[in-house]
Write a protein that holds these residues in place. Structure first.
Motif, mmCIF file in Angstrom:
data_model
loop_
_atom_site.group_PDB
_atom_site.id
_atom_site.type_symbol
_atom_site.label_atom_id
_atom_site.label_comp_id
_atom_site.label_asym_id
_atom_site.label_seq_id
_atom_site.Cartn_x
_atom_site.Cartn_y
_atom_site.Cartn_z
ATOM 1 N N GLY A 1 48.661 60.660 25.231
ATOM 2 C CA GLY A 1 49.902 60.970 25.935
ATOM 3 C C GLY A 1 49.855 60.563 27.397
ATOM 4 N N PHE A 2 48.685 60.711 27.984
ATOM 5 C CA PHE A 2 48.499 60.372 29.393
ATOM 6 C C PHE A 2 48.779 58.897 29.646
ATOM 7 C CE2 PHE A 2 45.646 59.292 33.007
ATOM 8 C CZ PHE A 2 46.125 60.179 33.943
ATOM 9 N N GLN B 1 50.725 56.937 27.775
ATOM 10 C CA GLN B 1 51.988 56.493 27.201
ATOM 11 C C GLN B 1 52.963 56.012 28.266
ATOM 12 O OE1 GLN B 1 52.892 56.261 23.845
ATOM 13 N NE2 GLN B 1 50.706 56.623 23.553
ATOM 14 N N THR B 2 52.952 56.634 29.437
ATOM 15 C CA THR B 2 53.893 56.297 30.500
ATOM 16 C C THR B 2 53.448 55.066 31.283
ATOM 17 O OG1 THR B 2 54.400 58.637 30.719
ATOM 18 C CG2 THR B 2 55.116 57.208 32.507
ATOM 19 N N ASP B 3 52.232 55.098 31.790
ATOM 20 C CA ASP B 3 51.700 54.008 32.606
ATOM 21 C C ASP B 3 50.296 53.671 32.135
ATOM 22 O OD1 ASP B 3 53.896 53.871 34.484
ATOM 23 O OD2 ASP B 3 53.153 55.738 35.332
ATOM 24 N N SER B 4 49.925 52.424 32.342
ATOM 25 C CA SER B 4 48.551 52.042 32.006
ATOM 26 C C SER B 4 47.619 52.534 33.103
ATOM 27 C CB SER B 4 48.444 50.522 31.883
ATOM 28 O OG SER B 4 48.581 49.912 33.151
ATOM 29 N N GLU C 1 47.920 50.518 36.274
ATOM 30 C CA GLU C 1 49.094 50.849 37.094
ATOM 31 C C GLU C 1 48.842 52.115 37.915
ATOM 32 O OE1 GLU C 1 52.914 49.219 34.615
ATOM 33 O OE2 GLU C 1 51.813 50.922 33.763
ATOM 34 N N MET C 2 48.234 53.116 37.292
ATOM 35 C CA MET C 2 47.935 54.354 38.013
ATOM 36 C C MET C 2 46.930 54.109 39.127
ATOM 37 S SD MET C 2 47.747 57.260 35.084
ATOM 38 C CE MET C 2 47.831 56.478 33.494
ATOM 39 N N GLU D 1 40.729 55.308 30.200
ATOM 40 C CA GLU D 1 41.478 54.245 29.534
ATOM 41 C C GLU D 1 40.540 53.378 28.702
ATOM 42 O OE1 GLU D 1 45.024 51.225 30.544
ATOM 43 O OE2 GLU D 1 43.292 51.046 31.874
#
Length: 96
Positions: free
Chosen positions: A35-36, A38-41, A44-45, A87
Motif C-alpha cells: 500500500g505504501f 501504491q501512490t508513489d515509487s 519519487e519519495m 522498495e
C-alpha cells in the motif's frame, strides 16, 4: 562425523523458527508495504526528501542551522535509505 552437518542444519533452521506461526503478521506487513508504494515509487519519495533537504541547505541563512535542524536532516536521509531498502525488498517479493 555428521556433527558438523547437524550443527549447520540447526543454525540454518533455528533462524526460521521465529517465522513459524507468524505468517498472518508477515502478510499484513507485506500488505502495508504494498500500500505504501501504491501512490508513489520509492525513487519519487526519495527525490522529494532530497529536494526538501537541498532547498533548506542552499538558503542564505545556512549559518543559522541549529544542531536540532542537522539532526532532522540526518533523519530525513535515514528515511530515504529505509524507503529504498523497503522498495527493493518489496520488488524482490512481488517478483519484479
Amino acid at each position: 562425523m555428521n556433527t558438523l552437518k547437524n550443527s549447520a542444519n540447526k543454525e540454518m533452521n533455528g533462524g526460521n523458527e521465529k517465522f513459524i506461526g507468524n505468517e498472518a503478521a508477515l502478510m499484513q506487513q507485506f500488505e502495508i508495504i504494498k500500500g505504501f508504494f501504491q501512490t508513489d515509487s520509492g525513487s519519487e519519495m526519495i527525490g522529494s526528501l532530497h529536494a526538501m533537504i537541498e532547498s533548506f541547505l542552499f538558503t542564505e541563512n545556512l549559518s543559522q542551522v541549529t544542531p536540532e535542524m542537522r539532526e532532522h536532516i540526518v533523519n530525513q536521509l535515514r528515511v530515504a535509505t529505509l524507503v529504498a531498502k523497503l522498495e527493493s525488498s518489496y520488488k524482490g517479493l512481488k517478483g519484479g
